[in-house]
Motif scaffolding. Sequence first.
Motif, short mmCIF file in Angstrom:
data_model
loop_
_atom_site.label_atom_id
_atom_site.label_comp_id
_atom_site.label_asym_id
_atom_site.label_seq_id
_atom_site.Cartn_x
_atom_site.Cartn_y
_atom_site.Cartn_z
N THR A 144 0.84 -1.20 0.00
CA THR A 144 0.00 0.00 0.00
C THR A 144 0.87 1.25 0.00
O THR A 144 1.75 1.41 0.84
N LEU A 145 0.62 2.15 -0.95
CA LEU A 145 1.37 3.39 -1.05
C LEU A 145 0.93 4.36 0.04
O LEU A 145 -0.26 4.54 0.29
N LEU A 146 1.91 4.99 0.69
CA LEU A 146 1.62 5.92 1.77
C LEU A 146 1.60 7.37 1.27
O LEU A 146 2.43 7.77 0.45
N HIS A 147 0.65 8.13 1.81
CA HIS A 147 0.53 9.56 1.53
C HIS A 147 0.54 10.31 2.85
O HIS A 147 0.28 9.73 3.90
N LYS A 148 0.84 11.59 2.77
CA LYS A 148 0.86 12.42 3.98
C LYS A 148 -0.33 13.38 4.00
O LYS A 148 -0.63 14.01 2.98
N LYS A 149 -0.96 13.44 5.16
CA LYS A 149 -2.07 14.38 5.31
C LYS A 149 -2.17 14.80 6.78
O LYS A 149 -2.31 13.95 7.66
N GLU A 150 -2.04 16.09 6.97
CA GLU A 150 -2.17 16.66 8.31
C GLU A 150 -1.28 15.96 9.33
O GLU A 150 -1.70 15.61 10.44
N GLY A 151 -0.04 15.72 8.94
CA GLY A 151 0.94 15.19 9.88
C GLY A 151 0.92 13.68 10.08
O GLY A 151 1.69 13.17 10.90
N PHE A 198 0.73 9.60 8.16
CA PHE A 198 0.94 8.81 6.95
C PHE A 198 -0.24 7.87 6.80
O PHE A 198 -0.59 7.15 7.75
N GLN A 199 -0.85 7.86 5.62
CA GLN A 199 -2.05 7.03 5.44
C GLN A 199 -2.16 6.54 4.01
O GLN A 199 -1.47 7.03 3.11
N ASP A 200 -3.05 5.55 3.81
CA ASP A 200 -3.32 5.09 2.45
C ASP A 200 -4.27 6.08 1.78
O ASP A 200 -4.78 7.01 2.41
N ARG A 201 -4.50 5.87 0.48
CA ARG A 201 -5.31 6.83 -0.28
C ARG A 201 -6.72 6.97 0.28
O ARG A 201 -7.32 8.04 0.23
N LYS A 202 -7.27 5.87 0.81
CA LYS A 202 -8.64 5.90 1.32
C LYS A 202 -8.74 6.34 2.78
O LYS A 202 -9.83 6.49 3.32
N GLY A 203 -7.60 6.50 3.44
CA GLY A 203 -7.61 6.90 4.83
C GLY A 203 -7.96 5.80 5.80
O GLY A 203 -8.23 6.06 6.98
N GLN A 204 -7.94 4.54 5.32
CA GLN A 204 -8.28 3.42 6.20
C GLN A 204 -7.11 3.02 7.08
O GLN A 204 -7.28 2.46 8.16
N LEU A 205 -5.89 3.29 6.61
CA LEU A 205 -4.68 3.03 7.38
C LEU A 205 -4.07 4.37 7.73
O LEU A 205 -3.87 5.22 6.86
#
Length: 546
Positions: A301-308, A310-317
């Motif tokens: 699963t590719l990780l992204h950064k959002k508001e500090g 690290f999460q997956d694209r769907k925000g489930q992880l």
Amino acid sequence: MRKESYSLPSAQPLTEAYIHREDERVAALYGYHAGAEEDWERRLKHLDQSGSKRADAHELARVLRAYNEAAHAAPEVFASISAIANGAPVVIGGQQAGLWTGPLLVIHKAVSIIGAAKSATEQLGQEVVPVFWIAGEDHDWDEANHAYVVTAEQELRKLSVARPEGGRTSVSRTAINEEKWSQLLEELEQALPSSEFKPVMLDELRQMSQRAKSLSDLFAMILSHLFGKYGLVLLDADDADMRRLEAPMFKEIIERNDELEKAYLSSAGQVKELGYALQADVAPGSANLFIFNEANGQERTLLHKKEGVFQDRKGQLSLTLAELLTIAEEQPEQLSNNVLTRPLMQDYLFPVLATVLGHGEIAYWALTAGAFRTLGMEMPIIVPRMSYSLIEGTVAKHMDKYELSFDDVMSRFEERKGQWLKEQDGLSIEEQFTDARQTFEELYKPLLALATGVQPSLAKLGDTNLQKIVEQINYMSSKTVDAFNKQFEASTRQLDRIHLSVKPLGKPQERVLNMTAYWNRYSLGWLDKLLDAPYSRTGGHEIVYL
């Protein structure tokens, strides 16, 4: 041995500009140049001065020994690993694992790595070790799961294995059972023509399959079998022991992720400003790291950064910086690089004198220049891989018979095939039918004018009638030409065999055909000819006649 060079068209203007130094602005994206002898000396000096920034050479050698022992490596490989333990620089390149090594370009990559290491050893007067990086962490199953072979009936057949049920995890973590291996080998046995070497080849592949748990395992065993005597060291990017060595670099990539993101975006902007297209996604907010998601069947699963976080694209992880750093330290095997961070990890593990890359890879490596500098590193020398076309004796004989050059087959095959068939037409069939059609139209037009003079409404009917008769003449012409060409079916088959061998599916041979067809017919003699072919540090395409 008969040899020729050929200029194979490239779809990568940035790569062409780098190789041929056509755009002096591009030099800043890469630093070194493979064609400059002084750059090899300069890079070696840099490696001698930066050893403290890399993984421990003895620990690296320990991991490499264990992996290559499992791949049944030759004594020459362990000698190479001992050299790495003692600080020897390496030439490295890699590819995703493929069924029976996948398309021929994988073999060409290995040959190029060996050639570049040999060339560097001769110039520098010290051993340079060839290393093949198996990208077993990749999860693109459809790219890895198949091989194309030419059958005894001269047909192209795709042999493949379906992905087992479960998450979209890495190729190295996707298990293949004994039944599947047996089924694949049966299909290969049925597809390939009989030869004196076929039983031995199939037996060797069968023995390897019995020990292999994944496509990556089999891939490593085959490469070890083919290239072990040349000292080619193998590693799997998804090897758990190797991951533990990588932990410090994972931590640095995570801690300095925002800096790296800016560096990638800056390099991408520079590439675009120079007028070149990007060959990899550089997206704001991307961590450029994957994680194997345990909650989803170890899906990569590719990780992204959002508001500090690290999460997956769907925000489930969702993971905090501290949580991700803990994983890097305690479970580094759960992390995986993407195409932009893999070059950094490679340079952390090894004293990389040079890396052998395909044209697409060279183009996207330009995006990593700023990232290397951010971490106080230097991009290694970029060496374009060699490419080859293997021309079998029968194919070469038929090319001579029909006066076809290699360029004819690559660039204008259908035109030259049609031209040859027309030259055999002593009856001038098409010309006679063309003359008859024109004569008929000339005779018919006064009759059409006569009918229209009697009754104007007959004009449309007359025109339709003319078109129908012309269509029937054309139909008869086509049928007569087909009947004539049937007399040359044997020649047509020979012509089509040339095209199938040299440019299958309309692509260069190396992007389609699997090496088992050549192993089946020539044992490993064909491989020796590749390794004996001319080698250039700036790449090129060689035609090798078997």
